[in-house]
Design an enzyme around this catalytic site. Structure first.
Site, PDB file in Angstrom:
ATOM      1  N   GLU A 281       0.621  -1.051   0.132  1.00  0.00           N
ATOM      2  CA  GLU A 281      -0.100  -0.248   0.225  1.00  0.00           C
ATOM      3  C   GLU A 281       0.645   1.583   0.060  1.00  0.00           C
ATOM      4  O   GLU A 281       2.011   1.437   0.794  1.00  0.00           O
ATOM      5  CB  GLU A 281      -0.930  -0.414   1.412  1.00  0.00           C
ATOM      6  CG  GLU A 281      -1.695   1.153   1.516  1.00  0.00           C
ATOM      7  CD  GLU A 281      -2.570   1.422   3.239  1.00  0.00           C
ATOM      8  OE1 GLU A 281      -3.506   1.913   3.193  1.00  0.00           O
ATOM      9  OE2 GLU A 281      -1.822   0.575   3.795  1.00  0.00           O
ATOM     10  N   LYS A 345      -9.201   2.639  -2.976  1.00  0.00           N
ATOM     11  CA  LYS A 345     -10.045   2.422  -1.351  1.00  0.00           C
ATOM     12  C   LYS A 345     -11.350   2.641  -1.515  1.00  0.00           C
ATOM     13  O   LYS A 345     -11.075   3.949  -1.534  1.00  0.00           O
ATOM     14  CB  LYS A 345      -8.506   2.640  -0.676  1.00  0.00           C
ATOM     15  CG  LYS A 345      -8.806   1.444   0.418  1.00  0.00           C
ATOM     16  CD  LYS A 345      -8.258   2.236   2.332  1.00  0.00           C
ATOM     17  CE  LYS A 345      -8.715   1.514   3.372  1.00  0.00           C
ATOM     18  NZ  LYS A 345      -7.355   1.752   4.230  1.00  0.00           N
ATOM     19  N   CYS A 395      -5.082  -2.057   2.116  1.00  0.00           N
ATOM     20  CA  CYS A 395      -5.225  -2.581   4.029  1.00  0.00           C
ATOM     21  C   CYS A 395      -6.597  -2.788   4.577  1.00  0.00           C
ATOM     22  O   CYS A 395      -7.217  -3.771   4.506  1.00  0.00           O
ATOM     23  CB  CYS A 395      -4.991  -1.327   4.058  1.00  0.00           C
ATOM     24  SG  CYS A 395      -4.554  -0.984   6.279  1.00  0.00           S
TER      25      CYS A 395
END
Length: 531
Positions: A281, A345, A395
């Site tokens: 990430e 995300k 994540c």
């Protein structure tokens, strides 16, 4: 209902210490189930004393506070990594950091407190807890996973992540089915009934789950031997997050990843097969495709490797009013350096990537400084790597099964977790976070490749078996071949139907505990076992 810890009579205080001490002890046992200790067998027994204690406590108020004490201690221990994280990377002084942990633990403690209150009321009315308590506990875990954007961390079933044999039924009911089954055993031990019939029934349930696990693993191993595979190099750069944005550190970061790529290509020379390098990430300390010079250097690295890359990078966009929007992005780039697709995300970390309810409580922005004010993405969840559907999970997104489910239903054959777990430090946090990926593999029968900046990076098979994992806090590259399965599990098709059933049962028992109508009724919930 009196929710104060003591009734006001000093003479009663000593009599309260023993139940509170027992609740404290149960919290210690239950916390030991999860990393860093990972004593998973305790999951079958740790809650039994709490169930017996609170159900027989004599008053709803006493049950509530015993459950709250248990929950506060448990979540404070399991989330031990939070205070050092916000202290080191959020700049908060220790009192404020510990206060943040205490505030979150207090909120989460309400769930076991409500559980304790309800089972006390049911037990007081003569209701059987054997199935009621597991359904109530599981229903409350489901609410915790949804409410206020959701926080399904350390659900009971997650404690079994290291034991693939016992978690295979997650492909039917998710982690909630395992939570329910564990509570069945704990409740049976708390109230065994005549001739220990409830422990016998709970043992039979777990024998069935174990048999199911053996059958599924055997079947899947046969399928995996025949499945197509994707060669993956999983990069673990081990870059300090508090230094990565230093301009002098930028070139060093790219050199570190270039060295890892060359190391993997040297040890595993290309053989004409499709191949992927997975970056963590926000691995790039710049805005990829927005900053020309470092982007050119990175694309040259990709061209030299002659391999596809999935690169984590921050991104931004300006609207027609010049308003800036930040994104936590993942870029799929082909061997020629051409951008194939991008994912942003979608499920952000509250207070980490944005401040919730800031329009209603503007003072929150003054006391909480997130890592960035990010915008949730709306792009499709599946990227196409030639003929393979690839789903990035950035994540916190790996924590939520609904995101993986959406991707699998859209054609994902491989789940790619990109994370930066450096925030956790040397705590149980990285292993706790890894356990979610194990469950995603089992729930959807997909291989999971996981790149974590400082570890734990891993290749997880669709059986939930960790095929490979990296050491912590060292630059590392994992090479493996991820089996690609298609098809949909019951859980993929039905979602959280089991958890929602438990939620329905929870609502029913709330009515049973508090509506006068039920006080004069006898039925299937009436306890005839002499609990």
């Amino acid at each position: 209902m009196n929710l104060s810890f003591f009734s006001g009579n000093p003479g009663l205080a000593p009599s309260c210490l023993l139940p509170l001490s027992l609740a404290f002890f149960c919290a210690l046992l239950f916390a030991a189930v999860f990393p860093p200790l990972g004593l998973w067998p305790l999951a079958f027994v740790a809650l039994a004393p709490l169930i017996r204690l609170t159900a027989s406590s004599g008053s709803p108020g006493k049950a509530f506070r015993l459950g709250f004490v248990f929950g506060f201690i448990f979540f404070s221990l399991v989330l031990h990594w939070l205070a050092p994280t916000v202290r080191t990377f959020g700049g908060l002084p220790w009192p404020a950091a510990l206060g943040a942990l205490g505030l979150l633990a207090s909120y989460l403690a309400l769930y076991p407190a409500l559980f304790s209150l309800l089972i006390q009321k049911i037990h007081q009315r003569g209701g059987s807890l054997f199935l009621a308590a597991p359904a109530i506990w599981t229903g409350l875990e489901y609410i915790r996973a949804q409410l206020l954007s959701g926080f399904p961390w350390a659900l009971t079933g997650h404690g079994l992540a290291p034991i693939p044999l016992l978690i295979q039924s997650a492909d039917t009911g998710g982690v909630y089915l395992l939570s329910f089954a564990l509570l069945v055993m704990n409740t049976a031990l708390a109230f065994p009934g005549k001739a220990f019939k409830y422990p016998a029934a709970a043992l039979a349930l777990w024998l069935c789950l174990g048999l199911y696990g053996h059958i599924r693993i055997t079947e899947l191993e046969s399928r995996l031997n025949e499945a197509p595979r994707l060669a993956v190099g999983i990069l673990q750069g081990c870059m300090p997050p508090d230094q990565k944005w230093d301009p002098d550190f930028q070139a060093y970061t790219l050199e570190r990843y270039q060295d890892l790529i060359l190391k993997d290509l040297t040890a595993n020379p290309p053989s004409g097969e499709t191949r992927l390098f997975l970056w963590p990430e926000t691995a790039t300390p710049f805005y990829l495709f927005s900053e020309e010079a470092p982007t050119k250097k990175l694309l040259n690295i990709i061209r030299d490797s002659e391999v596809h890359h999935l690169v984590g990078s921050p991104a931004y966009a300006l609207d027609f009013q010049k308003k800036l929007s930040l994104f936590n992005a993942s870029y799929l780039i082909d061997p020629s350096g051409r951008l194939l697709s991008r994912y942003d995300k979608a499920h952000l970390v509250p207070f980490g990537e944005y401040v919730p309810l800031k329009d209603f409580f503007p003072f929150l922005e003054k006391i909480i400084v997130p890592a960035g004010y990010f915008t949730a993405g709306t792009r499709p969840p599946v990227l196409r790597l030639q003929n393979t559907g690839l789903a990035p999970l950035i994540c916190f997104e790996s924590v939520f099964p609904y995101i993986s489910r959406k991707a699998v239903l859209a054609g994902a054959e491989l789940l790619a977790v990109q994370t930066n777990d450096a925030w956790f430090g040397r705590s149980g946090g990285p292993r706790q976070h890894l356990d979610f990926s194990i469950f995603r593999a089992v729930e959807f029968r997909r291989s999971v490749v996981r790149s974590a900046n400082t570890g734990i990076s891993a290749l997880i098979l669709p059986t939930g078996i960790l095929a490979k994992e990296s050491p912590m806090d060292v630059p590392y590259v994992l090479h493996g071949k991820a089996p690609l399965l298609s098809g949909q599990t019951i859980y993929a098709r039905m979602g959280d139907f089991f958890a929602r059933t438990c939620l329905f049962v929870l609502v029913f028992y709330v009515a049973y505990a508090y509506l006068p109508f039920f006080s004069t009724k006898k039925g299937f919930i009436q306890n005839h076992a002499g609990e």
